[in-house]
Design a protein around this motif. Structure first.
Motif, PDB file in Angstrom:
ATOM      1  N   PHE A  52       1.818  -3.648   4.372  1.00 21.19           N
ATOM      2  CA  PHE A  52       1.395  -2.361   4.915  1.00 21.19           C
ATOM      3  C   PHE A  52       2.465  -1.846   5.870  1.00 21.19           C
ATOM      4  O   PHE A  52       3.193  -2.636   6.486  1.00 21.19           O
ATOM      5  CB  PHE A  52       0.078  -2.494   5.684  1.00 21.19           C
ATOM      6  CG  PHE A  52      -1.063  -3.046   4.868  1.00 21.19           C
ATOM      7  CD1 PHE A  52      -1.883  -2.207   4.139  1.00 21.19           C
ATOM      8  CD2 PHE A  52      -1.306  -4.411   4.827  1.00 21.19           C
ATOM      9  CE1 PHE A  52      -2.937  -2.709   3.391  1.00 21.19           C
ATOM     10  CE2 PHE A  52      -2.350  -4.927   4.078  1.00 21.19           C
ATOM     11  CZ  PHE A  52      -3.166  -4.076   3.359  1.00 21.19           C
ATOM     12  N   HIS A  53       2.556  -0.568   6.010  1.00 16.94           N
ATOM     13  CA  HIS A  53       3.372   0.034   7.061  1.00 16.94           C
ATOM     14  C   HIS A  53       2.414   0.703   8.027  1.00 16.94           C
ATOM     15  O   HIS A  53       1.816   1.738   7.716  1.00 16.94           O
ATOM     16  CB  HIS A  53       4.356   1.055   6.499  1.00 16.94           C
ATOM     17  CG  HIS A  53       5.231   1.666   7.546  1.00 16.94           C
ATOM     18  ND1 HIS A  53       6.344   1.023   8.052  1.00 16.94           N
ATOM     19  CD2 HIS A  53       5.128   2.838   8.216  1.00 16.94           C
ATOM     20  CE1 HIS A  53       6.899   1.779   8.976  1.00 16.94           C
ATOM     21  NE2 HIS A  53       6.187   2.886   9.090  1.00 16.94           N
ATOM     22  N   ASP A  70       0.852  -1.188   0.000  1.00 20.82           N
ATOM     23  CA  ASP A  70       0.000   0.000   0.000  1.00 20.82           C
ATOM     24  C   ASP A  70       0.892   1.243   0.000  1.00 20.82           C
ATOM     25  O   ASP A  70       2.118   1.166   0.073  1.00 20.82           O
ATOM     26  CB  ASP A  70      -0.971  -0.035   1.174  1.00 20.82           C
ATOM     27  CG  ASP A  70      -0.366   0.454   2.457  1.00 20.82           C
ATOM     28  OD1 ASP A  70       0.865   0.272   2.643  1.00 20.82           O
ATOM     29  OD2 ASP A  70      -1.096   1.009   3.297  1.00 20.82           O
ATOM     30  N   ALA A  71       0.251   2.411  -0.079  1.00  9.66           N
ATOM     31  CA  ALA A  71       0.998   3.665  -0.196  1.00  9.66           C
ATOM     32  C   ALA A  71       1.893   3.911   1.011  1.00  9.66           C
ATOM     33  O   ALA A  71       3.004   4.427   0.882  1.00  9.66           O
ATOM     34  CB  ALA A  71       0.023   4.830  -0.390  1.00  9.66           C
ATOM     35  N   SER A  72       1.424   3.527   2.192  1.00  9.81           N
ATOM     36  CA  SER A  72       2.216   3.771   3.400  1.00  9.81           C
ATOM     37  C   SER A  72       3.506   2.964   3.393  1.00  9.81           C
ATOM     38  O   SER A  72       4.575   3.453   3.773  1.00  9.81           O
ATOM     39  CB  SER A  72       1.393   3.438   4.648  1.00  9.81           C
ATOM     40  OG  SER A  72       1.093   2.054   4.710  1.00  9.81           O
ATOM     41  N   THR A 128       0.224  -8.915   0.568  1.00 10.56           N
ATOM     42  CA  THR A 128       0.115  -7.461   0.510  1.00 10.56           C
ATOM     43  C   THR A 128       0.745  -6.867   1.759  1.00 10.56           C
ATOM     44  O   THR A 128       0.439  -7.288   2.874  1.00 10.56           O
ATOM     45  CB  THR A 128      -1.360  -7.006   0.420  1.00 10.56           C
ATOM     46  OG1 THR A 128      -1.958  -7.598  -0.735  1.00 10.56           O
ATOM     47  CG2 THR A 128      -1.451  -5.489   0.310  1.00 10.56           C
ATOM     48  N   ALA A 163       5.022   1.782   0.662  1.00 11.67           N
ATOM     49  CA  ALA A 163       5.858   2.288  -0.424  1.00 11.67           C
ATOM     50  C   ALA A 163       6.608   3.541   0.015  1.00 11.67           C
ATOM     51  O   ALA A 163       7.792   3.707  -0.281  1.00 11.67           O
ATOM     52  CB  ALA A 163       4.999   2.571  -1.647  1.00 11.67           C
ATOM     53  N   ALA A 164       5.912   4.430   0.737  1.00  8.72           N
ATOM     54  CA  ALA A 164       6.538   5.671   1.187  1.00  8.72           C
ATOM     55  C   ALA A 164       7.601   5.413   2.245  1.00  8.72           C
ATOM     56  O   ALA A 164       8.664   6.040   2.245  1.00  8.72           O
ATOM     57  CB  ALA A 164       5.468   6.621   1.733  1.00  8.72           C
TER      58      ALA A 164
END
Length: 319
Positions: free
Chosen positions: A101-102, A79-81, A99, A83-84
């Motif tokens: 997540f952070h 997810d975006a978190s 999948t 990836a960032a």
């Protein structure tokens, strides 16, 4: 919720034995009446942790140091978190893959870490509810050592390497080694195949419980348990109360390769692989209920299981 399929969650890292997340998650599972278990997966790499999670068919994996960054290339999606941040500390396992997540502290988004969300929320309610029994809270927040360093029990399906790794672990720790099957044969004065053929499996299981009760009072002992020891509730209670339990896991291909040509009574049938797969599925959540630590014995692992167990014990219980 009696018809709800059991959920299997896990935490991984290196080391992982002292991680308290499983106690919190399991307390929450009991509170909401959801069948399932949260486990500690010992691994030397993110790749090994993912392989072990796949073998166990876990639905959610909490990832701790040093694997948060290394696990990213192994995921199907992030997810975006994640990836960032360049790290993933929670992985969900689904039909489409893994999948990542952070998850930051206090993030309660229902789209993030779904397998852990409701359990974490239930545990938070337990903390806030002053009426909730404090002894259960204490058990959830502290590593339940169960008399350690008195006894270690290696549990798991046939062919997973309990005897081999048990002997090596005993040598490394300087403890005694006890093989339950050998102890049963000594107690009965007969071989296990003979006990099964003459008296039946139930008679064997009763002898197994007698031997386990004796070993539960031993000191500085590594015990290699029979693959079916977890099938009796009284045995699971003994294991949970008196032993540090390590669940050794291997793939079915590895298990069949290791057991082909053996005289194991339960595989004396026309289709031993189908029988083994059915037996393992019947016992899977029973192993999980007893396990303080899970270790792979696949040939691809960087270190032998006994080395990983010894290192985890040393890190969790420094002298």
């Amino acid at each position: 919720m009696t018809d709800t399929p059991p959920i299997l969650l896990a935490v991984t890292g290196n080391p992982v034995l002292s991680n308290k997340t499983p106690q919190m998650i399991n307390a929450a599972l009991r509170q909401v009446g959801r069948p399932g278990q949260c486990l500690r997966l010992a691994a030397d790499s993110a790749e090994e942790a993912v392989q072990l999670a796949r073998l166990l068919d876990v639905q959610g994996l909490s990832v701790t140091s040093p694997f948060e960054r290394d696990i990213l290339p192994l995921l199907s999606a992030v997810d975006a978190s994640a990836a960032a941040a360049g790290t993933a500390n929670v992985v969900t396992v689904g039909d489409t893959g893994l999948t990542g997540f952070h998850v930051e502290p206090g993030n309660d988004s229902s789209e993030i870490a779904r397998p852990f969300d409701w359990a974490g929320a239930a545990f938070a309610r337990m903390i806030q509810d002053t009426a909730y029994p404090r002894d259960i809270m204490a058990e959830a927040l502290e590593l339940h050592t169960k008399g350690f360093p008195g006894r270690v029990a290696l549990i798991g399906f046939m062919g997973c390497g309990k005897t081999r790794n048990g002997r090596r672990l005993a040598r490394e720790t300087g403890w005694a080694f006890k093989d339950m099957d050998s102890a049963i044969e000594q107690t009965a004065g007969r071989s296990i195949p003979d006990i099964f053929q003459t008296d039946g499996e139930e008679a064997f299981r009763k002898l197994e419980t007698q031997v386990l009760e004796t070993l539960a009072s031993s000191i500085e002992t590594v015990v290699s348990c029979g693959g079916g020891v977890v099938t009796r509730p009284e045995n699971r209670r003994l294991l949970q109360k008196h032993f540090l339990c390590v669940w050794l896991v291997a793939s079915m291909d590895t298990i069949i390769a290791r057991t082909t040509g053996s005289d194991r009574p339960l595989l004396a049938c026309e289709n031993p692989r189908a029988k083994a797969e059915a037996l393992y599925q019947d016992r899977r959540m029973m192993y999980a209920a007893c396990a303080d630590l899970v270790v792979s014995t696949e040939p691809t692992c960087r270190r032998q299981a006994d080395e990983k167990i010894h290192a985890e014990i040393a890190a969790a219980f420094p002298e």
